[in-house]
Design a protein around this motif. Structure first.
Motif, mmCIF file in Angstrom:
data_model
loop_
_atom_site.group_PDB
_atom_site.id
_atom_site.type_symbol
_atom_site.label_atom_id
_atom_site.label_comp_id
_atom_site.label_asym_id
_atom_site.label_seq_id
_atom_site.Cartn_x
_atom_site.Cartn_y
_atom_site.Cartn_z
ATOM 1 N N LEU A 1 -42.399 8.790 44.438
ATOM 2 C CA LEU A 1 -42.889 9.674 43.211
ATOM 3 C C LEU A 1 -41.353 10.035 42.636
ATOM 4 N N VAL A 2 -41.467 9.538 41.238
ATOM 5 C CA VAL A 2 -40.257 9.631 40.423
ATOM 6 C C VAL A 2 -40.557 10.241 39.080
ATOM 7 N N HIS A 3 -39.620 10.810 38.227
ATOM 8 C CA HIS A 3 -39.846 11.373 36.923
ATOM 9 C C HIS A 3 -38.930 10.635 36.236
ATOM 10 N N ARG A 4 -39.154 9.929 35.075
ATOM 11 C CA ARG A 4 -38.412 9.496 34.133
ATOM 12 C C ARG A 4 -38.731 10.228 32.515
ATOM 13 N N ASP A 5 -37.423 10.618 32.162
ATOM 14 C CA ASP A 5 -37.428 10.823 30.513
ATOM 15 C C ASP A 5 -37.358 9.447 29.765
ATOM 16 N N LEU A 6 -38.507 9.393 29.030
ATOM 17 C CA LEU A 6 -38.882 8.020 28.387
ATOM 18 C C LEU A 6 -37.905 7.834 27.352
#
Length: 472
Positions: free
Chosen positions: A283-288
């Motif tokens: 599960l990952v987070h990305r600042d687009l």
């Protein structure tokens, strides 16, 4: 905290009760053979008392470690059992120390040189790793509870060191040779046990922490590019199944890094994405606005704050810039993050008529701010400023006080035509209007103060799974 204390106390009492039975003769004989000790009428009672105390407290510590492991993790964890057992060893030695003379003498030789050197090197290595991690954590945001968990190995090893110092330095009571021999045998047994298991308790956490630091972060695909505009919608497309992102009407692209079998969430400003990474299962987070992705701790439903600074993963709050995780104990579902607050309920969403649960509001450090009775059948959202809860029914729009769960306003829902079923997708970009999807079809922006609804001109296809981002 009271529940935690009660579980620990019950486990300790149970362990003491089970372990404090009569000492088997075989245990006494084995101890005597190992230390070449002759049991006499003068040293027998003291030796038996030592073995019973050690046996009782070690059993109690093991029981407490198992109970806490189930409480925090839901299963038996080796480190919890090890530290619980080691805590029992320490308590028994502290209790026995109270019966010995209080003055110090010359240092006794109780352990082999190799074991002593291995213990000292292991303890120094663990202390060094923990100190480095704690100092390093202050460069970002880390919850106090996380620092406590990291520091526990160092604190336990410090206690082991102090007890070992006492065993080596405290003077041996004067007496006959059999009494002195029994005292030496007890101290040698305790010192070797503490050193041997202290080495394990030092190396396992230190190795685990270093391994976690060496684990490479999720790598972005070579095709990753920063998004020029915020995301309005994401939806599941078919043939083949994939997530598609819409930046502006007509600008739609497939997002192939996301696994369609996992959750996906978009922040209200449209610039942050949390998803299950295809191929790695992380599960990952990305600042687009960039290409970097960061792995997040936790499992379960995913919810992002309006600005993307915080993500709720199940019942764990994660600070997305640093990855620092804060557990939210005693709740089952997070319903919103905003204004430095986290709203959650103690039960899952249910059908109408189910027993009331509680609405719990935390701050971002995990401290409980308020509790109130709550209807678990409501589909509710916390506003981006954290000041309002909003609910949409088939006929009405309600606003509620997050602290008391009391209704503030109720307005008729003014949709163009009847709606048998509606779903809240979030809040608009300005945080003033609700994003509502009626009958798995059109998407509307609803003003909770008046109940008026405005249909968006371009909405996802009917029946698709939809996630809302930045909508105006």
């Amino acid at each position: 905290m009271l529940i935690l204390a009660a579980i620990g106390a019950l486990a300790v009492i149970s362990g003491l009760a089970l372990s404090a039975r009569s000492l088997p003769r075989a245990n006494l004989d084995r101890f005597a053979r190992r230390h070449r000790l002759t049991i006499t009428p003068y040293n027998g009672d003291g030796t038996i008392a030592y073995l019973r105390a050690v046996r009782s407290w070690r059993g109690a510590g093991l029981a407490a470690g198992g109970a806490l492991s189930f409480f925090f993790l839901g299963n038996l964890n080796f480190l919890f059992l090890l530290y619980g057992w080691l805590a029992g060893v320490l308590v028994s030695e502290i209790q026995l120390a109270a019966t010995r003379p209080r003055f110090s003498g010359e240092r006794l030789r109780l352990t082999p040189t190799a074991l002593t050197v291995a213990w000292r090197l292991s303890a120094l290595a663990c202390w060094g790793v923990v100190a480095w991690l704690v100092v390093r954590s202050f460069s970002g945001e880390m919850a106090v509870l996380d620092r406590v968990w990291v520091a526990i190995p160092a604190l336990v090893l410090l206690a082991v060191h102090l007890v070992l110092w006492d065993l080596h330095r405290r003077a041996v009571p004067a007496g006959t040779s059999d009494l002195v021999g029994a005292e030496f045998a007890a101290r040698i047994s305790s010192a070797r046990t503490l050193m041997a298991f202290g080495i394990v308790a030092a190396l396992l956490p230190a190795g685990g922490l270093l391994y976690g630091l060496r684990t490479p972060p999720p790598a972005p695909p070579a095709s990753f590019q920063a998004f020029a505009d915020p995301i309005r919608f994401a939806w599941l497309a078919s043939d083949p199944t994939r997530w598609e992102l819409q930046q502006e009407p007509g600008n739609i692209s497939a997002y192939r890094d996301a696994d369609t079998s996992g959750p996906l969430a978009i922040s209200g400003d449209g610039n942050h994405l949390v998803y299950l990474q295809l191929g790695t299962g992380r599960l990952v987070h990305r600042d687009l606005r960039g290409t970097r992705v960061r792995e997040l701790d936790g499992t379960g439903e995913v919810l992002l704050s309006h600005d993307g600074a915080y993500a709720a993963v199940g019942t764990t709050l994660v600070h997305t810039p640093t990855g620092a995780a804060t557990p939210l104990p005693g709740v089952a579902r997070v319903i919103g993050i905003g204004g430095g607050k986290v709203a959650a309920t103690t039960g899952r969403r249910t059908l109408p008529g189910a027993p009331a649960t509680e609405l719990v509001v935390f701050d971002v450090r995990g401290k409980v701010l308020s509790r109130a009775p709550f209807d678990p059948s409501l589909d509710v959202r916390l506003s981006p400023d954290g000041g309002t809860l909003a609910v949409v029914t088939q006929a009405d729009v309600l606003t509620m006080d997050p602290e008391t769960a009391g209704v503030r306003t109720r307005e008729p829902l003014k949709l163009n035509g009847p709606s048998a079923e509606s779903a809240l997708l979030g809040w608009s970009a300005d945080g003033r209007r609700l994003v509502l999807r009626a009958d798995q079809d059109d998407v509307h922006l609803v003003d909770p103060r008046t109940g008026t609804a405005r249909k968006l001109q371009e909405s996802p296809e009917p029946g698709q799974t939809v996630v809302a981002g930045r909508l105006t």
